[in-house]
Scaffold this motif. Structure first.
Motif, PDB file in Angstrom:
ATOM      1  N   PHE A  95       0.802  -1.225   0.000  1.00  0.00           N
ATOM      2  CA  PHE A  95       0.000   0.000   0.000  1.00  0.00           C
ATOM      3  C   PHE A  95       0.836   1.278   0.000  1.00  0.00           C
ATOM      4  O   PHE A  95       0.494   2.250  -0.680  1.00  0.00           O
ATOM      5  CB  PHE A  95      -0.950  -0.004   1.201  1.00  0.00           C
ATOM      6  CG  PHE A  95      -1.814  -1.225   1.280  1.00  0.00           C
ATOM      7  CD1 PHE A  95      -2.315  -1.814   0.133  1.00  0.00           C
ATOM      8  CD2 PHE A  95      -2.127  -1.802   2.503  1.00  0.00           C
ATOM      9  CE1 PHE A  95      -3.120  -2.950   0.190  1.00  0.00           C
ATOM     10  CE2 PHE A  95      -2.925  -2.923   2.576  1.00  0.00           C
ATOM     11  CZ  PHE A  95      -3.413  -3.500   1.419  1.00  0.00           C
ATOM     12  N   TYR A  96       1.923   1.293   0.764  1.00  0.00           N
ATOM     13  CA  TYR A  96       2.723   2.517   0.858  1.00  0.00           C
ATOM     14  C   TYR A  96       3.302   2.968  -0.476  1.00  0.00           C
ATOM     15  O   TYR A  96       3.347   4.180  -0.752  1.00  0.00           O
ATOM     16  CB  TYR A  96       3.832   2.340   1.890  1.00  0.00           C
ATOM     17  CG  TYR A  96       4.616   3.601   2.157  1.00  0.00           C
ATOM     18  CD1 TYR A  96       4.013   4.683   2.809  1.00  0.00           C
ATOM     19  CD2 TYR A  96       5.945   3.718   1.770  1.00  0.00           C
ATOM     20  CE1 TYR A  96       4.726   5.841   3.060  1.00  0.00           C
ATOM     21  CE2 TYR A  96       6.660   4.878   2.023  1.00  0.00           C
ATOM     22  CZ  TYR A  96       6.051   5.940   2.663  1.00  0.00           C
ATOM     23  OH  TYR A  96       6.754   7.091   2.905  1.00  0.00           O
ATOM     24  N   PRO A  97       3.752   2.045  -1.347  1.00  0.00           N
ATOM     25  CA  PRO A  97       4.264   2.514  -2.654  1.00  0.00           C
ATOM     26  C   PRO A  97       3.240   3.319  -3.446  1.00  0.00           C
ATOM     27  O   PRO A  97       3.605   4.282  -4.141  1.00  0.00           O
ATOM     28  CB  PRO A  97       4.625   1.207  -3.374  1.00  0.00           C
ATOM     29  CG  PRO A  97       4.961   0.256  -2.270  1.00  0.00           C
ATOM     30  CD  PRO A  97       3.993   0.595  -1.167  1.00  0.00           C
ATOM     31  N   ILE A 130      -1.499   9.343   4.369  1.00  0.00           N
ATOM     32  CA  ILE A 130      -2.176   8.956   5.600  1.00  0.00           C
ATOM     33  C   ILE A 130      -1.596   7.625   6.055  1.00  0.00           C
ATOM     34  O   ILE A 130      -1.892   6.575   5.488  1.00  0.00           O
ATOM     35  CB  ILE A 130      -3.695   8.844   5.394  1.00  0.00           C
ATOM     36  CG1 ILE A 130      -4.278  10.214   5.015  1.00  0.00           C
ATOM     37  CG2 ILE A 130      -4.365   8.295   6.642  1.00  0.00           C
ATOM     38  CD1 ILE A 130      -5.771  10.180   4.728  1.00  0.00           C
ATOM     39  N   HIS A 131      -0.743   7.666   7.061  1.00  0.00           N
ATOM     40  CA  HIS A 131      -0.214   6.433   7.630  1.00  0.00           C
ATOM     41  C   HIS A 131      -1.279   5.780   8.516  1.00  0.00           C
ATOM     42  O   HIS A 131      -2.091   6.465   9.136  1.00  0.00           O
ATOM     43  CB  HIS A 131       1.031   6.726   8.481  1.00  0.00           C
ATOM     44  CG  HIS A 131       2.211   7.187   7.685  1.00  0.00           C
ATOM     45  ND1 HIS A 131       3.185   6.327   7.238  1.00  0.00           N
ATOM     46  CD2 HIS A 131       2.580   8.419   7.249  1.00  0.00           C
ATOM     47  CE1 HIS A 131       4.110   7.001   6.571  1.00  0.00           C
ATOM     48  NE2 HIS A 131       3.770   8.277   6.562  1.00  0.00           N
ATOM     49  N   ASP A 132      -1.261   4.465   8.577  1.00  0.00           N
ATOM     50  CA  ASP A 132      -2.160   3.723   9.478  1.00  0.00           C
ATOM     51  C   ASP A 132      -3.601   4.211   9.370  1.00  0.00           C
ATOM     52  O   ASP A 132      -4.168   4.736  10.336  1.00  0.00           O
ATOM     53  CB  ASP A 132      -1.678   3.853  10.923  1.00  0.00           C
ATOM     54  CG  ASP A 132      -0.208   3.492  11.076  1.00  0.00           C
ATOM     55  OD1 ASP A 132       0.166   2.383  10.681  1.00  0.00           O
ATOM     56  OD2 ASP A 132       0.556   4.337  11.596  1.00  0.00           O
ATOM     57  N   PRO A 133      -4.223   4.063   8.191  1.00  0.00           N
ATOM     58  CA  PRO A 133      -5.580   4.585   7.986  1.00  0.00           C
ATOM     59  C   PRO A 133      -6.620   4.174   9.027  1.00  0.00           C
ATOM     60  O   PRO A 133      -7.514   4.973   9.325  1.00  0.00           O
ATOM     61  CB  PRO A 133      -5.938   4.043   6.589  1.00  0.00           C
ATOM     62  CG  PRO A 133      -4.632   3.908   5.898  1.00  0.00           C
ATOM     63  CD  PRO A 133      -3.670   3.459   6.963  1.00  0.00           C
ATOM     64  N   PRO A 134      -6.550   2.957   9.630  1.00  0.00           N
ATOM     65  CA  PRO A 134      -7.565   2.620  10.634  1.00  0.00           C
ATOM     66  C   PRO A 134      -7.578   3.543  11.844  1.00  0.00           C
ATOM     67  O   PRO A 134      -8.563   3.573  12.593  1.00  0.00           O
ATOM     68  CB  PRO A 134      -7.190   1.180  11.045  1.00  0.00           C
ATOM     69  CG  PRO A 134      -6.472   0.625   9.872  1.00  0.00           C
ATOM     70  CD  PRO A 134      -5.696   1.786   9.323  1.00  0.00           C
ATOM     71  N   PHE A 135      -6.497   4.304  12.040  1.00  0.00           N
ATOM     72  CA  PHE A 135      -6.417   5.189  13.196  1.00  0.00           C
ATOM     73  C   PHE A 135      -6.604   6.665  12.821  1.00  0.00           C
ATOM     74  O   PHE A 135      -6.197   7.556  13.558  1.00  0.00           O
ATOM     75  CB  PHE A 135      -5.075   5.001  13.907  1.00  0.00           C
ATOM     76  CG  PHE A 135      -4.899   3.634  14.490  1.00  0.00           C
ATOM     77  CD1 PHE A 135      -5.495   3.287  15.689  1.00  0.00           C
ATOM     78  CD2 PHE A 135      -4.160   2.678  13.816  1.00  0.00           C
ATOM     79  CE1 PHE A 135      -5.347   2.014  16.216  1.00  0.00           C
ATOM     80  CE2 PHE A 135      -3.994   1.398  14.329  1.00  0.00           C
ATOM     81  CZ  PHE A 135      -4.598   1.064  15.537  1.00  0.00           C
ATOM     82  N   ILE A 136      -7.218   6.896  11.677  1.00  0.00           N
ATOM     83  CA  ILE A 136      -7.443   8.265  11.195  1.00  0.00           C
ATOM     84  C   ILE A 136      -8.937   8.510  11.038  1.00  0.00           C
ATOM     85  O   ILE A 136      -9.642   7.737  10.398  1.00  0.00           O
ATOM     86  CB  ILE A 136      -6.746   8.506   9.838  1.00  0.00           C
ATOM     87  CG1 ILE A 136      -5.232   8.282   9.942  1.00  0.00           C
ATOM     88  CG2 ILE A 136      -7.072   9.898   9.317  1.00  0.00           C
ATOM     89  CD1 ILE A 136      -4.507   9.286  10.799  1.00  0.00           C
ATOM     90  N   THR A 148       1.537  16.358   2.982  1.00  0.00           N
ATOM     91  CA  THR A 148       1.270  16.310   4.416  1.00  0.00           C
ATOM     92  C   THR A 148       1.391  14.874   4.910  1.00  0.00           C
ATOM     93  O   THR A 148       1.084  13.921   4.194  1.00  0.00           O
ATOM     94  CB  THR A 148      -0.143  16.850   4.700  1.00  0.00           C
ATOM     95  OG1 THR A 148      -0.146  18.264   4.495  1.00  0.00           O
ATOM     96  CG2 THR A 148      -0.578  16.581   6.128  1.00  0.00           C
ATOM     97  N   LEU A 149       1.829  14.709   6.157  1.00  0.00           N
ATOM     98  CA  LEU A 149       1.937  13.386   6.769  1.00  0.00           C
ATOM     99  C   LEU A 149       1.053  13.320   8.010  1.00  0.00           C
ATOM    100  O   LEU A 149       1.176  14.169   8.902  1.00  0.00           O
ATOM    101  CB  LEU A 149       3.382  13.096   7.175  1.00  0.00           C
ATOM    102  CG  LEU A 149       4.443  13.083   6.064  1.00  0.00           C
ATOM    103  CD1 LEU A 149       5.822  12.849   6.671  1.00  0.00           C
ATOM    104  CD2 LEU A 149       4.134  12.012   5.039  1.00  0.00           C
ATOM    105  N   LEU A 150       0.170  12.335   8.045  1.00  0.00           N
ATOM    106  CA  LEU A 150      -0.586  12.025   9.259  1.00  0.00           C
ATOM    107  C   LEU A 150      -0.002  10.725   9.804  1.00  0.00           C
ATOM    108  O   LEU A 150      -0.083   9.676   9.166  1.00  0.00           O
ATOM    109  CB  LEU A 150      -2.070  11.863   8.954  1.00  0.00           C
ATOM    110  CG  LEU A 150      -2.774  13.030   8.258  1.00  0.00           C
ATOM    111  CD1 LEU A 150      -4.276  12.748   8.135  1.00  0.00           C
ATOM    112  CD2 LEU A 150      -2.531  14.340   8.967  1.00  0.00           C
ATOM    113  N   ILE A 151       0.579  10.781  11.014  1.00  0.00           N
ATOM    114  CA  ILE A 151       1.346   9.649  11.537  1.00  0.00           C
ATOM    115  C   ILE A 151       0.819   9.273  12.922  1.00  0.00           C
ATOM    116  O   ILE A 151       1.294   9.807  13.944  1.00  0.00           O
ATOM    117  CB  ILE A 151       2.848   9.987  11.613  1.00  0.00           C
ATOM    118  CG1 ILE A 151       3.343  10.545  10.269  1.00  0.00           C
ATOM    119  CG2 ILE A 151       3.664   8.762  12.017  1.00  0.00           C
ATOM    120  CD1 ILE A 151       4.791  11.000  10.281  1.00  0.00           C
ATOM    121  N   PRO A 152      -0.145   8.353  13.000  1.00  0.00           N
ATOM    122  CA  PRO A 152      -0.696   7.987  14.305  1.00  0.00           C
ATOM    123  C   PRO A 152       0.109   6.943  15.063  1.00  0.00           C
ATOM    124  O   PRO A 152      -0.263   6.583  16.179  1.00  0.00           O
ATOM    125  CB  PRO A 152      -2.092   7.443  13.953  1.00  0.00           C
ATOM    126  CG  PRO A 152      -1.943   6.910  12.573  1.00  0.00           C
ATOM    127  CD  PRO A 152      -0.930   7.792  11.893  1.00  0.00           C
TER     128      PRO A 152
END
Length: 226
Positions: A95-97, A130-136, A148-152
């Protein structure tokens, strides 16, 4: 950083192999009989790749449904650590790529993040990662700017944890901003371009934050900073 075990790699490879077999088989069944001329090979490869990803996302969601990844601290050698490492292999290798490439347009990335478990309100789009989508969780009419980086997640030495990031309605997150674990952004707030919002920061409704680390630049209308 904790080491991924051999058993977690085997489990992930089992899921990935299943996605490959199902994806290639589906592409052949649905597209193999079409008269595609000189483009036959290209269409079959692209079709197989799309179906492999669709099956991989379905298997990833099934895995997390059966073995949920919980918020909070993750103890060493625990069941949650094993679940996290399998989840991490899905994320890093598949997913990250796509997130990092920046190629898919924002409407397609919205669908992609929703498929991975992010909760995005109506008319909310992300041009960032969006890193770790389940926590966003993001409200409606919110824009997450370019790069932008969202890093939970929290990875500090051997410490490993997840703390959700929550963003309200009508929020603007400027380009190249970074929001770390546990950040909560109120409705109508603005995070300035390039800001780094530290872990656990609470941004009030209508406030403007910026800087590194981020601080309150302009309070909600009618209020003044102390």
């Amino acid at each position: 950083m904790r080491k991924i075990g051999f058993s977690q790699i085997i489990i992930f490879l089992s899921f990935f192999t299943a996605a490959l077999i199902l994806g290639i088989g589906t592409a052949y069944l649905l597209l193999g009989g079409l008269e595609l001329g000189d483009f036959r090979g290209i269409v079959l490869v692209v079709g197989a790749l799309i179906f492999v990803y669709l099956y991989a996302i379905a298997l990833y969601r099934l895995f997390l449904r059966l073995m949920p990844l919980q918020e909070g601290e993750i103890p060493e050698h625990s069941r949650q650590e094993s679940i996290y490492h399998i989840y991490l292999l899905f994320y890093l290798l598949l997913f990250y790529p796509i997130m990092r490439s920046g190629l898919p347009p924002a409407p397609l990335m919205r669908v992609f993040y929703l498929a991975l478990g992010a909760r995005l309100g109506h008319n909310t789009y992300s041009q960032g990662i969006i890193h770790d989508p389940p926590f966003i969780q993001v409200g409606a009419n919110t824009l997450i700017g370019q790069n932008t980086l969202l890093i939970p997640h929290v990875i500090e030495g051997k410490r490993l944890a997840h703390y959700p990031i929550q963003i309200g309605n009508n929020v603007t997150i400027g380009a190249n901003a970074v929001l770390l674990a546990g950040v909560n952004v109120g409705d109508d707030a603005i995070v300035a371009t390039g800001a780094v919002v530290p872990k656990g920061t609470q941004l009030g409704s209508g406030e403007v934050w910026g800087g590194v680390p981020a601080r309150l630049l302009r309070p909600r209308q009618g209020r003044h900073p102390k």
